[in-house]
Every structure is written in structure tokens, then in C-alpha cells.
Design an enzyme around this catalytic site. Structure first.
Site, short mmCIF file in Angstrom:
data_model
loop_
_atom_site.label_atom_id
_atom_site.label_comp_id
_atom_site.label_asym_id
_atom_site.label_seq_id
_atom_site.Cartn_x
_atom_site.Cartn_y
_atom_site.Cartn_z
N LYS A 113 0.80 -1.22 0.00
CA LYS A 113 0.00 0.00 0.00
C LYS A 113 0.83 1.27 0.00
O LYS A 113 0.32 2.34 -0.31
CB LYS A 113 -0.97 0.00 1.20
CG LYS A 113 -2.09 -1.01 1.07
CD LYS A 113 -3.29 -0.62 1.88
CE LYS A 113 -4.45 -1.54 1.63
NZ LYS A 113 -5.63 -1.21 2.43
N LYS A 194 -7.84 -11.93 -7.82
CA LYS A 194 -9.07 -12.00 -7.01
C LYS A 194 -9.99 -10.81 -7.27
O LYS A 194 -9.54 -9.73 -7.64
CB LYS A 194 -8.73 -12.12 -5.52
CG LYS A 194 -8.23 -10.87 -4.88
CD LYS A 194 -8.25 -11.01 -3.36
CE LYS A 194 -8.10 -9.62 -2.78
NZ LYS A 194 -8.82 -9.36 -1.61
N LYS A 197 -12.23 -4.80 -4.41
CA LYS A 197 -12.90 -3.49 -4.35
C LYS A 197 -12.08 -2.43 -5.06
O LYS A 197 -12.60 -1.45 -5.54
CB LYS A 197 -13.00 -3.03 -2.89
CG LYS A 197 -13.94 -3.83 -2.05
CD LYS A 197 -14.18 -3.13 -0.73
CE LYS A 197 -13.15 -3.48 0.29
NZ LYS A 197 -13.60 -3.43 1.67
P1 ATP Z 1 -9.03 -4.69 -1.68
O1 ATP Z 1 -8.93 -5.71 -2.76
O2 ATP Z 1 -9.31 -3.33 -2.16
O3 ATP Z 1 -7.93 -4.77 -0.66
P2 ATP Z 1 -10.97 -6.42 -0.72
O4 ATP Z 1 -12.07 -6.52 -1.71
O5 ATP Z 1 -9.91 -7.46 -0.67
O6 ATP Z 1 -10.32 -5.03 -0.86
P3 ATP Z 1 -11.09 -6.31 2.17
O7 ATP Z 1 -11.74 -5.18 2.89
O8 ATP Z 1 -9.60 -6.37 2.17
O9 ATP Z 1 -11.66 -6.34 0.68
O10 ATP Z 1 -11.65 -7.67 2.70
C1 ATP Z 1 -12.79 -7.87 3.47
C2 ATP Z 1 -12.96 -9.37 3.63
O11 ATP Z 1 -13.40 -9.95 2.39
C3 ATP Z 1 -11.67 -10.10 4.00
O12 ATP Z 1 -11.95 -11.10 4.96
C4 ATP Z 1 -11.23 -10.70 2.69
O13 ATP Z 1 -10.46 -11.85 2.86
C5 ATP Z 1 -12.55 -11.02 2.02
N1 ATP Z 1 -12.39 -10.98 0.56
C6 ATP Z 1 -11.97 -9.94 -0.17
N2 ATP Z 1 -11.93 -10.23 -1.47
C7 ATP Z 1 -12.33 -11.51 -1.60
C8 ATP Z 1 -12.51 -12.40 -2.71
N3 ATP Z 1 -12.26 -12.02 -3.95
N4 ATP Z 1 -12.94 -13.65 -2.46
C9 ATP Z 1 -13.22 -14.05 -1.21
N5 ATP Z 1 -13.08 -13.26 -0.11
C10 ATP Z 1 -12.64 -12.01 -0.29
#
Ligand code: ATP
Ligand code: LTN
Length: 322
Positions: A113, A194, A197
Site C-alpha cells: 500500500k 481476485k 474493491k
Molecule cells: P481490496 O482488494 O481493495 O484490498 P478487498 O475486496 O480485498 O479489498 P477487504 O476489505 O480487504 O476487501 O476484505 C474484506 C474481507 O473480504 C476479508 O476477509 C477478505 O479476505 C474477504 N475478501 C476480499 N476479497 C475476496 C474475494 N475475492 N474472495 C473471497 N473473499 C474475499
């Protein structure tokens, strides 16, 4: 034998997608009949990178409502906003002094980050100390998180061990719990990455509050693989495997249709569209019930009642007048 105490947090930044739902939030809701379950909307973590104040406030409410719509039941679980309980920041400050710069420097999330940024806040560097505080305040035994957060939970264990060995048994050592299925829903545009967001391409993810018709289009144009067989094979058919996973996770059943990509995608789109319509109905009911403020007020009080004795114990041990 310690009672099972589960703690997890989610940042109120960005739009929650079906990956977050399948991989995290839904599993939290599924586990809440057993032990003590605590879920926190971590707004103080969110400000470690720049946030627009109005959006942050709105997202904090939105995520709380999404958690409720996903089945988090405040009769069974504790749900609150991090900044509503000052013990988190207070213990975080104490823990800072039992973590080294070197330890924090090794955190991969910090490296990722901060890379290429002109302004990197001290908060971003110190993020894991606050996360350790979230976890350790409640004698947490299990922390359901994605793979990417494992290192932070390890750090929470390390700081707990260091504190315990200096001052005597104070903190329970937590363990991370990574979901085995649905742990990684992949991007619809690039099934080797993956669903995220922060992906700049909006077609890779399906938002929980997104228009169901637009979600349908995204599924219909999702990247698939060569060949025509509809089967689970993450190595050779990551696109189809991802859609099969989404299908079964959201419908609760296996796909039994034939080997026709068009038909298969239509079936996935139907499942996703129906899921979103039902989910958004529940979300709107939560908003219309007008209970959000009450839920948050109660959550703040209940969490403080649990965390404050722990904070006082720590204060006493380090020599603060309590
Ligand atoms: P970013 O990718 O912007 O870091 P994110 O979508 O990964 O954001 P987080 O806020 O980091 O979201 O994660 C919130 C929860 O959702 C965490 O427990 C994370 O492991 C889960 N998560 C995030 N993306 C996925 C995915 N693609 N599949 C399954 N679980 C996910
Ligand atoms: N860093 C986590 C969110 C988070 C968290 C926590 C998770 C903050 N505090 C305590 C589990 C326990 C994330 O970005 N997913």
C-alpha cells in the site's frame, strides 16, 4: 479450555462485492450460533489512507446495514463501529511500545500500500498495532480473515506473547481462520486475480448493491476459457471454475446443465440476479427499519463493557494509575 471468541473487522471503504460476501461476511453470519462473535466496522483503519469524510460516514452506515442484511444477528453477535469504542485506540497506543519498527516493516500489506506513494502516513505503517488491539481486547481465539491478513494476525500473537512474558498472562493468543471454500472469488475480467474493491476495472467485480441487470451483463461478458466443457478445473479453466463457484455458492446447489458456455452463463446470471434482488430487499428493509443508530449505540456500549476491564488490566500492569 478457552471459550470460542471470534473477532473480525471490515473497512468501510469501497463497495462490498460478492467476493466479500462469499469469502467473509456470510461465513461470519453462519458461525454466530457458537461462542461469542464480534464484528467491527473499522473506520479508524480506513483513515490510514485518504478518505473523503462524507463518503466514509456514508460507507460506515452502508456496511453496517450490509452486515445486518447478510444475517449478522445482534441478538447473537456484537456489531459496532471501531471509533465508537475508544479502548481500541488506547490499547493500540500501548501495544506500539511492544512492537519494533523492524516487525512492522516486514508487513507485506504496508509494503504494497505504500509503494510509489508520495505521502505515506504513520497510521498506515502502524495499522497492524491497531488491528492487534482490536483482536486482543476481547480474548479472541479465532480471527476469520482472508489469506492476506494472516501476517497481521501472527503479529497480534507475537505482541501478545511479548506482553505476556513481560507482565504475566494477559492476552489470549489468537489464531487466524482462513475459509477453505469461497476464500477467493476471482475477477470476472481476469480469473487469475481476485475480485477486489480496488480494481480500477468495474467489470471485474459485482457489488452487493449494484443494479441486478448490470450484474447480469457482467456475468454474460465474463472472461471464459478455450474449449467448451463446463467443468471445475482451476488450472486450465479458471474462468469457468470461478463462475461454477459463484453459481454454487449463491444458489446452494451444483450446476448440472450441459456443455454450452452461453447456456451456462445465462444460468449463472439468473442466480446472481436473483441473489442480488433478494439481498437488496433485505438491505432496504434494514435501512427502512430505522434501527441502525440503535444497533450502533448498543454495539458501542456492549463492546466497551467487554473491552474496558482488559484495558484497565493492561494499564495497571504497565504502571498507569487506574
Ligand atoms: P481490496 O482488494 O481493495 O484490498 P478487498 O475486496 O480485498 O479489498 P477487504 O476489505 O480487504 O476487501 O476484505 C474484506 C474481507 O473480504 C476479508 O476477509 C477478505 O479476505 C474477504 N475478501 C476480499 N476479497 C475476496 C474475494 N475475492 N474472495 C473471497 N473473499 C474475499
Ligand atoms: N485488516 C483487515 C480489517 C481488520 C480486521 C481487524 C480483521 C481490522 N481489524 C481485526 C480481523 C480482526 C482487512 O483489511 N480485511
Amino acid at each position: 479450555m478457552n471459550k470460542k471468541i471470534v473477532f473480525s473487522g471490515i473497512q468501510p471503504s469501497g463497495d462490498l462485492h460478492i467476493g466479500n460476501y462469499i469469502g467473509a461476511v456470510r461465513q461470519w453470519a453462519a458461525g454466530q450460533n457458537d461462542g461469542l462473535n464480534i464484528f467491527c466496522v473499522v473506520d479508524m483503519h480506513a483513515i490510514t489512507v485518504p478518505q473523503d469524510p462524507k463518503t466514509l460516514a456514508q460507507k460506515t452506515r452502508e456496511i453496517t446495514a450490509i452486515l445486518l442484511a447478510s444475517g449478522i444477528d445482534t441478538e447473537k453477535s456484537l456489531l459496532f463501529v471501531q471509533s465508537h469504542n475508544p479502548d481500541h485506540a488506547n490499547l493500540g497506543w500501548v501495544l506500539n511500545n511492544y512492537l519494533s519498527m523492524g516487525q512492522l516493516n516486514r508487513m507485506t500489506q504496508y509494503k504494497e500500500k505504500s509503494e510509489g506513494k508520495e505521502f505515506v502516513s504513520v497510521g498506515l505503517f502502524d495499522y497492524p498495532a491497531l488491528m492487534a488491539s482490536d483482536i486482543l481486547l476481547y480474548d479472541t481465539t479465532e480471527v476469520p480473515v482472508g489469506d492476506d491478513q494472516k501476517q497481521h494476525v501472527e503479529l497480534a500473537r507475537d505482541v501478545a506473547e511479548r506482553f505476556n512474558s513481560k507482565y504475566g498472562e494477559t492476552f489470549v493468543l489468537p489464531e487466524s481462520k482462513i475459509p477453505k471454500v469461497g476464500g477467493r472469488v476471482m475477477s470476472l475480467c481476469d480469473p487469475t486475480k481476485k475480485m477486489s474493491k480496488s480494481d480500477p476495472n468495474p467489470n471485474g467485480a459485482i457489488g452487493l448493491l449494484e443494479d441486478p441487470k448490470s450484474a447480469r451483463k457482467k456475468i454474460m461478458s465474463a472472461v471464459t476459457d478455450s474449449g467448451s466443457e463446463v467443468k471445475m478445473d482451476w488450472v486450465n479453466k479458471p474462468g469457468i471454475s470461478n463462475l461454477l463457484e459463484i453459481y454454487s455458492q449463491l444458489s446452494g446447489k451444483e450446476y448440472v446443465g450441459g456443455n454450452n458456455y452461453g447456456e451456462f452463463k445465462t444460468a449463472v446470471a439468473d442466480v446472481v440476479e436473483k441473489f442480488l434482488i433478494d439481498f437488496q430487499k433485505k438491505y432496504n428493509e434494514v435501512l427502512q427499519s430505522g434501527k441502525l443508530d440503535e444497533v450502533l449505540k448498543e454495539g458501542a456500549q456492549k463492546s466497551y463493557a467487554l473491552s474496558h476491564p482488559k484495558l484497565l488490566e493492561v494499564y495497571k500492569k504497565v504502571g498507569f494509575l487506574v
